[in-house]
Design an enzyme around this catalytic site. Structure first.
Site, PDB file in Angstrom:
ATOM      1  N   CYS A  67      -7.164  -3.125  -5.874  1.00 49.16           N
ATOM      2  CA  CYS A  67      -6.045  -3.033  -5.615  1.00 49.16           C
ATOM      3  C   CYS A  67      -5.189  -3.883  -6.081  1.00 49.16           C
ATOM      4  O   CYS A  67      -3.688  -3.188  -6.816  1.00 49.16           O
ATOM      5  CB  CYS A  67      -5.380  -2.335  -4.292  1.00 49.16           C
ATOM      6  SG  CYS A  67      -6.019  -1.360  -3.562  1.00 49.16           S
ATOM      7  N   ASP A  81      -2.120  -6.010  -0.242  1.00 51.35           N
ATOM      8  CA  ASP A  81      -3.000  -5.398   0.872  1.00 51.35           C
ATOM      9  C   ASP A  81      -4.040  -7.476   1.578  1.00 51.35           C
ATOM     10  O   ASP A  81      -5.300  -6.946   1.897  1.00 51.35           O
ATOM     11  CB  ASP A  81      -4.461  -4.886  -0.066  1.00 51.35           C
ATOM     12  CG  ASP A  81      -3.780  -3.347   0.300  1.00 51.35           C
ATOM     13  OD1 ASP A  81      -2.981  -3.052   0.238  1.00 51.35           O
ATOM     14  OD2 ASP A  81      -4.754  -2.740  -0.406  1.00 51.35           O
ATOM     15  N   LYS A 100       0.326   2.651   1.498  1.00 50.89           N
ATOM     16  CA  LYS A 100      -0.374   3.177   0.004  1.00 50.89           C
ATOM     17  C   LYS A 100      -1.835   3.820   0.895  1.00 50.89           C
ATOM     18  O   LYS A 100      -2.338   3.353   1.603  1.00 50.89           O
ATOM     19  CB  LYS A 100      -0.105   2.863  -0.470  1.00 50.89           C
ATOM     20  CG  LYS A 100      -1.657   1.231  -0.815  1.00 50.89           C
ATOM     21  CD  LYS A 100      -1.472   0.936  -1.997  1.00 50.89           C
ATOM     22  CE  LYS A 100      -2.017  -0.405  -1.900  1.00 50.89           C
ATOM     23  NZ  LYS A 100      -3.577  -0.501  -1.572  1.00 50.89           N
TER      24      LYS A 100
HETATM   25  C1  VGL Z   1      -9.043  -2.145  -1.368  1.00 53.61           C
HETATM   26  C2  VGL Z   1     -10.750  -0.237  -1.717  1.00 53.61           C
HETATM   27  C3  VGL Z   1     -10.586   0.244  -0.896  1.00 53.61           C
HETATM   28  C4  VGL Z   1      -8.256  -3.243  -2.152  1.00 53.61           C
HETATM   29  C5  VGL Z   1      -8.439  -1.216  -0.660  1.00 53.61           C
HETATM   30  O1  VGL Z   1      -7.917  -3.553  -0.928  1.00 53.61           O
HETATM   31  O2  VGL Z   1      -8.475  -3.438  -2.634  1.00 53.61           O
HETATM   32  N1  VGL Z   1     -10.161  -1.348  -1.989  1.00 53.61           N
HETATM   33  N2  VGL Z   1      -9.830   0.426  -0.422  1.00 53.61           N
END
Ligand code: VGL
Ligand code: ZN
Length: 206
Positions: free
Chosen positions: A153, A10, A108
């Site tokens: 994540c 991410d 995802k």
């Molecule tokens: C994430 C909160 C919501 C992350 C993704 O990538 O850690 N955290 N969506």
């Protein structure tokens, strides 16, 4: 024989400073990950990829991000500002991320009613993303985790990856977190689960 891969979680515009769900100093992981990438033959990158109106958005429920929660079919869901909405600039991989031989970009969190912190299993703890099969198919045994965010994540990906039978090492200077308290809690959970940490310096040997 052990075979290793780099997992980059991410690293997207919305998680960088000034992004919709900014991770403090999130940008600092980029040069570290680029250096690591040159030493790995196998790289997989994940992309948080939510539809508008996603269950994890506070706005969907008329609630407040970072404090309110919602009830999902799989239990309590934390609520966030709208982020990484499909096909918006905020969902793009971070500019400056330079990993030309990335073999897989895995999305995802694209189902309206299920969030997915983990790169392996969605938040219902049963829907597979297919990532474990991808690595197994390639004979990968050891995963080195990097990216955003430490306490969400990256954190849950490490725990699930370990549970699924991979040797998991988090490259600690290649991750940044949202909240110091939840980062400490996650580190504790990693310890208990046998998830290891290493610095990029130790991993790269200089
Ligand atoms: C994430 C909160 C919501 C992350 C993704 O990538 O850690 N955290 N969506
Ligand atoms: Zn998300």
């Amino acid at each position: 024989m052990s075979q290793r891969a780099l997992l980059v979680v991410d690293v997207q515009r919305d998680f960088l400073p000034n992004g919709a769900l900014a991770v403090p100093q999130g940008n600092e992981v980029i040069p570290v990950i680029n250096r690591l990438g040159r030493k790995f033959a196998e790289i997989a990158v994940t992309q948080d990829w939510h539809p508008a109106g996603h269950i994890s958005f506070a706005s969907t429920h008329g609630k407040l991000p970072f404090q309110d929660t919602a009830q999902a079919a799989y239990g309590e869901q934390a609520l966030w500002p709208d982020h990484t909405v499909q096909n918006t600039p905020g969902a793009e991989l971070a500019p400056g991320l330079d990993l030309p031989h990335t073999g897989l970009i895995l999305r995802k969190g694209f189902r309206l009613d299920i969030d997915s912190y983990s790169a392996f299993l969605e938040n219902d703890h049963s829907t597979s993303t297919g990532l474990a099969g991808h690595f197994r198919d390639k004979g990968i045994t050891d995963l080195y985790l990097t990216g955003l965010a430490w306490d969400y994540c990256v954190g849950y990906s490490a725990l699930d990856g370990k549970q699924l039978g991979f040797n998991i090492t988090v490259v600690i200077d290649a991750v940044r977190g949202i909240d110091p308290k939840s980062m400490a809690t996650m580190s504790q959970r990693w310890n208990e689960a046998g998830v290891r940490t290493i610095t990029s310096e130790a991993l790269l040997g200089h």
